[in-house]
Design a protein around this motif. Structure first.
Motif, PDB file in Angstrom:
ATOM      1  N   UNK A  68      45.087  63.438  39.968  1.00  0.00           N
ATOM      2  CA  UNK A  68      44.020  63.216  38.638  1.00  0.00           C
ATOM      3  C   UNK A  68      43.687  65.016  37.814  1.00  0.00           C
ATOM      4  N   UNK A  69      45.150  65.178  38.151  1.00  0.00           N
ATOM      5  CA  UNK A  69      44.995  66.592  37.546  1.00  0.00           C
ATOM      6  C   UNK A  69      45.690  66.635  36.134  1.00  0.00           C
ATOM      7  N   UNK A  70      45.200  67.167  34.885  1.00  0.00           N
ATOM      8  CA  UNK A  70      46.627  67.575  33.986  1.00  0.00           C
ATOM      9  C   UNK A  70      47.430  67.559  34.159  1.00  0.00           C
ATOM     10  N   UNK A  71      48.820  67.798  33.369  1.00  0.00           N
ATOM     11  CA  UNK A  71      50.156  67.166  33.516  1.00  0.00           C
ATOM     12  C   UNK A  71      50.481  69.022  33.303  1.00  0.00           C
ATOM     13  N   UNK A  72      51.012  68.839  35.017  1.00  0.00           N
ATOM     14  CA  UNK A  72      51.706  70.581  34.422  1.00  0.00           C
ATOM     15  C   UNK A  72      50.944  71.456  35.014  1.00  0.00           C
ATOM     16  N   UNK A  73      49.596  71.316  35.370  1.00  0.00           N
ATOM     17  CA  UNK A  73      47.842  72.143  35.750  1.00  0.00           C
ATOM     18  C   UNK A  73      48.604  72.945  37.421  1.00  0.00           C
ATOM     19  N   UNK A  74      48.038  74.348  37.111  1.00  0.00           N
ATOM     20  CA  UNK A  74      48.125  75.137  38.075  1.00  0.00           C
ATOM     21  C   UNK A  74      46.767  74.684  39.136  1.00  0.00           C
ATOM     22  N   UNK A  75      46.686  75.121  40.511  1.00  0.00           N
ATOM     23  CA  UNK A  75      45.754  74.864  41.102  1.00  0.00           C
ATOM     24  C   UNK A  75      45.464  75.507  42.047  1.00  0.00           C
ATOM     25  N   UNK A  76      44.484  75.917  42.786  1.00  0.00           N
ATOM     26  CA  UNK A  76      44.190  77.059  43.674  1.00  0.00           C
ATOM     27  C   UNK A  76      43.532  75.693  44.937  1.00  0.00           C
ATOM     28  N   UNK A  77      44.401  75.636  45.765  1.00  0.00           N
ATOM     29  CA  UNK A  77      43.690  74.877  47.633  1.00  0.00           C
ATOM     30  C   UNK A  77      43.726  76.325  48.305  1.00  0.00           C
ATOM     31  N   UNK A  78      42.295  75.186  50.000  1.00  0.00           N
ATOM     32  CA  UNK A  78      42.131  76.530  50.774  1.00  0.00           C
ATOM     33  C   UNK A  78      41.453  75.682  51.809  1.00  0.00           C
ATOM     34  N   UNK A  79      41.083  75.364  52.856  1.00  0.00           N
ATOM     35  CA  UNK A  79      40.470  75.574  53.527  1.00  0.00           C
ATOM     36  C   UNK A  79      39.414  76.299  53.960  1.00  0.00           C
ATOM     37  N   UNK A  80      38.153  75.611  54.005  1.00  0.00           N
ATOM     38  CA  UNK A  80      37.174  76.335  53.632  1.00  0.00           C
ATOM     39  C   UNK A  80      36.187  76.544  54.771  1.00  0.00           C
ATOM     40  N   UNK A  81      35.149  77.162  54.931  1.00  0.00           N
ATOM     41  CA  UNK A  81      33.683  77.334  56.021  1.00  0.00           C
ATOM     42  C   UNK A  81      33.397  75.817  56.661  1.00  0.00           C
TER      43      UNK A  81
END
Length: 182
Positions: A68-81
């Motif tokens: 579901x992202x835009x093509x070739x886009x960069x995203x952060x991913x984290x575990x949240x509290x």
């Protein structure tokens, strides 16, 4: 001969009955075999996916597919509290998981939040085939660094690994509670 077989069978059964049971793992060790995070869209995005988490070596390994992202886009991913994705913008998940009180940073840096991971990059179809190792955490067992029942959050932008306290990664576009499934 029958007598010898009967004695051998009796001794075998007796040995099995008196064998000591293995000790349970210490509470700080991961006891789960597998976890799951079903990412649902947040903040009006189309991002969603399914992530499997498995204890491995010094941490937890995450694999799965997020789309579901835009093509070739960069995203952060984290575990949240907090394991709470009920808010439409996923703000209910709280801040980054940080049981040791470290500054935010890149996962490969000596000091960073326990929930910090490197950015993920979507392919030309707007999909990420996730294959990430999150070191220094456990899955299950209730230790301070346990990520079970916390949230996995994907952000709209890339993490700059510098801005405090969260890397200036923008809106939360997908959220899932990390659940133990076995």
């Amino acid at each position: 001969m029958r007598h010898a077989i009967a004695i051998a069978a009796t001794l075998t059964l007796a040995a099995c009955a008196t064998a000591p049971k293995p000790a349970p793992p210490p509470p700080s060790m991961s006891t789960a075999k597998e976890g799951r995070a079903n990412l649902a869209s947040a903040s009006g995005s189309l991002v969603s996916g399914r992530v499997t988490l498995r204890p491995m070596g010094d941490g937890v390994h995450l694999t799965g597919t997020v789309g579901g992202f835009l093509p070739n886009s960069v995203h952060a991913i984290h575990v949240h509290e907090k394991g709470d994705c009920t808010a439409a913008d996923a703000s209910s998940a709280g801040g980054h998981f940080n049981p040791m009180g470290q500054p935010h940073g890149r996962a490969s840096a000596p000091a960073h939040h326990a929930g910090d991971m490197d950015n993920i990059t979507a392919n030309a179809q707007g999909q990420v085939n996730l294959d990430v190792h999150l070191a220094g955490v456990t899955l299950g067992g209730g230790a301070p660094n346990d990520i079970a029942d916390r949230a996995l959050v994907v952000h709209a932008a890339a993490d700059d690994y510098i801005s405090q306290p969260a890397g200036n990664a923008g809106a939360r576009v997908a959220c899932a509670v990390i659940k133990i499934i076995q």
